[in-house]
Design a protein around this motif. Structure first.
Motif, mmCIF file in Angstrom:
data_model
loop_
_atom_site.group_PDB
_atom_site.id
_atom_site.type_symbol
_atom_site.label_atom_id
_atom_site.label_comp_id
_atom_site.label_asym_id
_atom_site.label_seq_id
_atom_site.Cartn_x
_atom_site.Cartn_y
_atom_site.Cartn_z
ATOM 1 N N PHE A 66 3.725 50.638 -8.023
ATOM 2 C CA PHE A 66 3.949 51.501 -9.184
ATOM 3 C C PHE A 66 5.300 51.167 -9.803
ATOM 4 C CE2 PHE A 66 5.812 53.601 -5.571
ATOM 5 C CZ PHE A 66 6.984 54.187 -6.058
ATOM 6 N N LEU A 67 5.415 51.472 -11.078
ATOM 7 C CA LEU A 67 6.680 51.257 -11.782
ATOM 8 C C LEU A 67 7.600 52.438 -11.493
ATOM 9 C CD1 LEU A 67 5.506 49.828 -15.217
ATOM 10 C CD2 LEU A 67 5.892 48.665 -13.046
ATOM 11 N N PHE A 68 8.621 52.178 -10.709
ATOM 12 C CA PHE A 68 9.530 53.245 -10.279
ATOM 13 C C PHE A 68 10.554 53.583 -11.360
ATOM 14 C CE2 PHE A 68 13.544 54.515 -8.243
ATOM 15 C CZ PHE A 68 13.117 55.695 -7.637
ATOM 16 N N TYR A 69 11.006 52.549 -12.077
ATOM 17 C CA TYR A 69 12.051 52.765 -13.083
ATOM 18 C C TYR A 69 11.901 51.724 -14.182
ATOM 19 C CZ TYR A 69 16.637 53.001 -15.301
ATOM 20 O OH TYR A 69 17.649 53.112 -16.229
ATOM 21 N N SER A 70 12.157 52.133 -15.423
ATOM 22 C CA SER A 70 12.066 51.195 -16.549
ATOM 23 C C SER A 70 12.992 51.631 -17.676
ATOM 24 C CB SER A 70 10.628 51.122 -17.061
ATOM 25 O OG SER A 70 10.552 50.346 -18.247
ATOM 26 N N THR A 71 13.674 50.654 -18.272
ATOM 27 C CA THR A 71 14.470 50.936 -19.470
ATOM 28 C C THR A 71 13.673 50.654 -20.736
ATOM 29 O OG1 THR A 71 15.392 48.692 -19.516
ATOM 30 C CG2 THR A 71 16.625 50.359 -18.279
ATOM 31 N N ALA A 72 12.497 50.062 -20.571
ATOM 32 C CA ALA A 72 11.657 49.740 -21.729
ATOM 33 C C ALA A 72 10.983 51.007 -22.251
ATOM 34 C CB ALA A 72 10.600 48.707 -21.348
ATOM 35 N N GLU A 73 10.789 51.090 -23.547
ATOM 36 C CA GLU A 73 10.150 52.244 -24.165
ATOM 37 C C GLU A 73 8.629 52.141 -24.051
ATOM 38 O OE1 GLU A 73 11.485 52.516 -28.147
ATOM 39 O OE2 GLU A 73 13.585 52.909 -27.626
ATOM 40 N N ASN A 74 8.003 53.319 -24.037
ATOM 41 C CA ASN A 74 6.530 53.412 -24.020
ATOM 42 C C ASN A 74 5.885 52.635 -22.868
ATOM 43 O OD1 ASN A 74 6.631 54.915 -26.447
ATOM 44 N ND2 ASN A 74 6.757 53.018 -27.631
ATOM 45 N N VAL A 75 6.519 52.696 -21.709
ATOM 46 C CA VAL A 75 5.962 52.071 -20.506
ATOM 47 C C VAL A 75 5.514 53.181 -19.561
ATOM 48 C CG1 VAL A 75 6.457 50.680 -18.463
ATOM 49 C CG2 VAL A 75 7.323 49.967 -20.692
ATOM 50 N N ASP A 76 4.223 53.192 -19.222
ATOM 51 C CA ASP A 76 3.699 54.210 -18.304
ATOM 52 C C ASP A 76 4.088 53.859 -16.876
ATOM 53 O OD1 ASP A 76 2.488 55.573 -20.372
ATOM 54 O OD2 ASP A 76 0.627 54.410 -20.211
ATOM 55 N N LEU A 77 4.721 54.816 -16.183
ATOM 56 C CA LEU A 77 5.108 54.594 -14.797
ATOM 57 C C LEU A 77 3.908 54.871 -13.891
ATOM 58 C CD1 LEU A 77 8.676 56.207 -14.788
ATOM 59 C CD2 LEU A 77 8.008 53.857 -15.310
ATOM 60 N N LYS A 78 2.859 54.019 -14.066
ATOM 61 C CA LYS A 78 1.623 54.227 -13.298
ATOM 62 C C LYS A 78 1.463 53.117 -12.254
ATOM 63 C CE LYS A 78 -1.288 51.804 -16.670
ATOM 64 N NZ LYS A 78 -2.456 51.896 -17.576
ATOM 65 N N SER A 79 0.337 53.129 -11.556
ATOM 66 C CA SER A 79 0.101 52.171 -10.474
ATOM 67 C C SER A 79 -0.693 50.959 -10.963
ATOM 68 C CB SER A 79 -0.657 52.854 -9.341
ATOM 69 O OG SER A 79 0.115 53.909 -8.801
ATOM 70 N N TYR A 80 -0.464 49.812 -10.280
ATOM 71 C CA TYR A 80 -1.154 48.558 -10.597
ATOM 72 C C TYR A 80 -1.524 47.866 -9.285
ATOM 73 C CZ TYR A 80 0.861 49.298 -15.228
ATOM 74 O OH TYR A 80 1.203 49.829 -16.434
ATOM 75 N N ALA A 81 -2.525 46.987 -9.346
ATOM 76 C CA ALA A 81 -2.949 46.235 -8.164
ATOM 77 C C ALA A 81 -1.851 45.250 -7.759
ATOM 78 C CB ALA A 81 -4.238 45.484 -8.451
ATOM 79 N N ILE A 82 -1.578 45.166 -6.461
ATOM 80 C CA ILE A 82 -0.514 44.293 -5.964
ATOM 81 C C ILE A 82 -0.799 42.825 -6.288
ATOM 82 C CG2 ILE A 82 0.388 43.310 -3.807
ATOM 83 C CD1 ILE A 82 0.722 46.076 -2.766
ATOM 84 N N ASN A 83 -2.064 42.428 -6.202
ATOM 85 C CA ASN A 83 -2.416 41.016 -6.430
ATOM 86 C C ASN A 83 -2.705 40.745 -7.908
ATOM 87 O OD1 ASN A 83 -4.719 42.529 -6.550
ATOM 88 N ND2 ASN A 83 -5.988 41.141 -5.319
ATOM 89 N N ASP A 84 -1.842 41.247 -8.778
ATOM 90 C CA ASP A 84 -2.056 41.039 -10.214
ATOM 91 C C ASP A 84 -1.409 39.756 -10.714
ATOM 92 O OD1 ASP A 84 0.596 41.681 -10.021
ATOM 93 O OD2 ASP A 84 0.564 43.275 -11.523
ATOM 94 N N GLY A 85 -0.879 38.931 -9.801
ATOM 95 C CA GLY A 85 -0.266 37.675 -10.206
ATOM 96 C C GLY A 85 1.140 37.844 -10.723
ATOM 97 N N PHE A 86 1.624 39.048 -10.709
ATOM 98 C CA PHE A 86 2.979 39.312 -11.208
ATOM 99 C C PHE A 86 3.855 39.843 -10.070
ATOM 100 C CE2 PHE A 86 6.097 40.859 -14.290
ATOM 101 C CZ PHE A 86 6.057 39.821 -15.214
ATOM 102 N N PHE A 87 3.433 40.958 -9.490
ATOM 103 C CA PHE A 87 4.179 41.562 -8.390
ATOM 104 C C PHE A 87 4.114 40.678 -7.148
ATOM 105 C CE2 PHE A 87 4.739 44.410 -4.763
ATOM 106 C CZ PHE A 87 5.834 45.174 -5.136
ATOM 107 N N ASP A 88 2.902 40.214 -6.786
ATOM 108 C CA ASP A 88 2.744 39.424 -5.564
ATOM 109 C C ASP A 88 3.394 38.052 -5.675
ATOM 110 O OD1 ASP A 88 0.889 38.740 -7.466
ATOM 111 O OD2 ASP A 88 -0.696 38.259 -6.041
ATOM 112 N N SER A 89 3.510 37.534 -6.912
ATOM 113 C CA SER A 89 4.176 36.237 -7.090
ATOM 114 C C SER A 89 5.640 36.321 -6.654
ATOM 115 C CB SER A 89 4.104 35.808 -8.561
ATOM 116 O OG SER A 89 2.769 35.563 -8.947
#
Length: 558
Positions: A105-128
């Motif tokens: 999940f996105l714990f913290y963000s300075t970007a606007e309009n970003v939902d602090l929701k959950s995503y799959a770990i193997n999305d090619g971004f987090f697991d990379s």
């Protein structure tokens, strides 16, 4: 021959060097670069050492700032302050996951309009990032990126770097930095981030734990409030459940509201009311709704203790303080430590003791009889009296300073004659209570008896009503109480009775007068033969006064 050859060679070299260093400066050929190389390497080494020292100072400074962070607000201040100033990123996101979970999940963000929701770990971004020991560079134009990355890309960001932070107790965090120009993130930036990575993980872990703790405390507080509100609702739903205080009249609702307001505080309460109005019940209710309800309330009836013993009863005495004091005695105030002391009939307290009670209220300390040591006490005082203390003060039978100290939060209990609508509920409550004790199956009162009870003035108030109901149960022969032996002074017409027993308020006099006139007009309010004409009032004004005084049709129509 060999030696001579070496000597000749040395002479040639010497002459050559001599000639080079004796020709004009402008004619010296550039033939000694070997003298400059060691100097350049040393300078470079010193410069690098200075740069690394600066990096270490920066790392220490950032770690010091991060170590003081306990919540997201403080973390945001560090991110937008010292981190942004040194690393020049445009946006900053922290993604977090637990090893046992298949999502992050996105714990913290300075970007606007970003939902602090959950995503799959193997999305090619987090697991990379978690699978790599190095910093990972991302192409934000990739359409397979998670939606929050695509939203950032639409705002003009072209480059992102992902940094996997050290795992702490199964908690994995990845830091994403976004740039519009990738050159902003240098090797030095990489080294500094590696230096602060562990402290970043510790800080994020602390924030999460603190947030979980706050959430638990908030839930606990909500639970406490729900339990408290349910208790209050339960207490107020049925008047007889409010700690024995019976009555749903406006006067009694106001008393119950005053009890609820003061119970949770530590303020001194003065309960005023005629004999038999239920002052002790009010004191009990305040104590049971207070924060010390688990402690026993200490009760003292100031009128029932002999004057020469009341000081010892309240404050205690030392061994040998007076004849018969064979041992030390702990007084009522010490017994009520961290609880409540109820001083009933406070108006009967002798003047000499009133001064000592005043000291307890002011200094929160007492002295035992025969002792010379001050003892600190912490007891909440609730006092009660059936006397008019203002009159007692005026006639110098009660200290004015003590009266003002006691009169912090006064609660006036209405006489039963001023809340007659509560009489049926009270009568049935006492009927059920005492019928069960005697074993008789009595279900109620006849209409005549109930009418007489409502008409009665009850100078002894609720206590007198209870005694009368109990006596009637003993003499009852059927399932209903059909007779009630009222005292001679109160069996006459209620209007005459009230004139003899009490001074009426202006509202009572006004209500009685309006009812007489309406009855004389056979219930007619307006019109030529209506009560409004006789009273000299517009009919609308009379109707308004009737509503205010609680006059209804059943009061003047048979």
């Amino acid at each position: 021959m060999i030696l001579k050859g070496h000597i000749r060679k040395s002479i040639v070299i010497y002459k050559t060097l001599f000639l080079k260093f004796t020709v004009p400066h402008s004619e010296i050929p550039y033939e000694i670069p070997f003298m400059q190389k060691p100097i350049d390497k040393a300078a470079i080494t010193i410069n690098r050492l200075q740069e690394r020292e600066k990096e270490q100072m920066l790392i220490m400074s950032i770690c010091a700032s991060l170590s003081q962070v306990l919540n997201k607000e403080e973390f945001s201040s560090v991110v937008n302050g010292i981190l942004k100033d040194n690393f020049q990123f445009e946006s900053f996101i922290v993604a977090s996951s637990d090893e046992s979970q298949a999502e992050y999940f996105l714990f913290y963000s300075t970007a606007e309009n970003v939902d602090l929701k959950s995503y799959a770990i193997n999305d090619g971004f987090f697991d990379s990032c978690t699978d790599s020991a190095d910093i990972v560079s991302f192409d934000l134009a990739n359409t397979k990126n998670p939606d929050y990355i695509q939203n950032i890309y639409k705002k003009g960001f072209k480059h992102a770097f992902g940094i996997s932070l050290p795992c702490i107790k199964g908690n994995r965090n990845v830091l994403f930095l976004f740039f519009k120009n990738a050159k902003t993130f240098s090797r030095e930036s990489n080294r500094v981030f590696r230096g602060i990575a562990m402290q970043l993980s510790i800080t994020l872990r602390n924030i999460m734990l603190a947030q979980q703790n706050e959430d638990r405390l908030a839930k606990l507080e909500i639970l406490k409030k729900n339990i408290s509100s349910k208790k209050k609702e339960k207490n107020i739903q049925k008047s007889e459940d409010f700690y024995g205080i019976i009555g749903s009249s406006d006067a009694m609702k106001q008393v119950q509201e005053l009890i609820l307001q003061v119970a949770s505080s530590n303020s001194t309460v003065l309960i005023l009311g005629e004999t038999g109005t239920g002052k002790e019940l009010v004191a009990n209710a305040i104590h049971h709704l207070s924060g010390v309800s688990d402690q026993k309330m200490t009760k003292v009836n100031c009128a029932s203790i002999p004057e020469n013993l009341i000081e010892s009863e309240l404050f205690g005495h030392e061994k040998g303080a007076f004849t018969g004091a064979a041992e030390q005695r702990i007084g009522k105030f010490e017994q009520a430590e961290n609880s409540t002391i109820f001083l009933d009939e406070i108006g009967e307290l002798p003047l000499e003791l009133q001064g000592k009670l005043l000291r307890v209220l002011q200094e929160k300390e007492i002295e035992r009889v025969g002792g010379n040591k001050s003892i600190k006490v912490n007891a909440r005082i609730i006092a009660a009296t059936n006397k008019m203390l203002e009159k007692e003060v005026a006639e110098e039978r009660f200290r004015s300073d003590l009266y003002y100290r006691l009169n912090v939060y006064p609660i006036h209990l209405p006489a039963l004659r001023n809340r007659k609508e509560d009489i049926p509920a009270l009568a049935h409550f006492f009927l059920e209570k005492h019928a069960q004790k005697t074993g008789k199956h009595i279900k109620g009162f006849s209409k005549e008896v109930m009418k007489n009870m409502i008409a009665n003035a009850w100078p002894g108030n609720v206590r007198e009503l209870e005694n009368m109901v109990e006596r009637s149960i003993l003499f009852a022969k059927g399932e209903k109480i059909k007779e009630m032996a009222f005292s001679e002074i109160v069996i006459t017409d209620s209007n005459v009775l009230e004139k003899e027993l009490c001074i009426k308020t202006l509202q009572e006099v006004e209500k009685e007068h309006i009812l007489k006139v309406i009855k004389k007009c056979n219930g007619r309010i307006s019109g030529p033969q209506g009560a409004a004409v006789l009273l000299g009032l517009p009919s609308t004004t009379l109707a308004s006064r009737m509503r205010k005084l609680g006059i209804k049709k059943e009061h003047f129509l048979d």
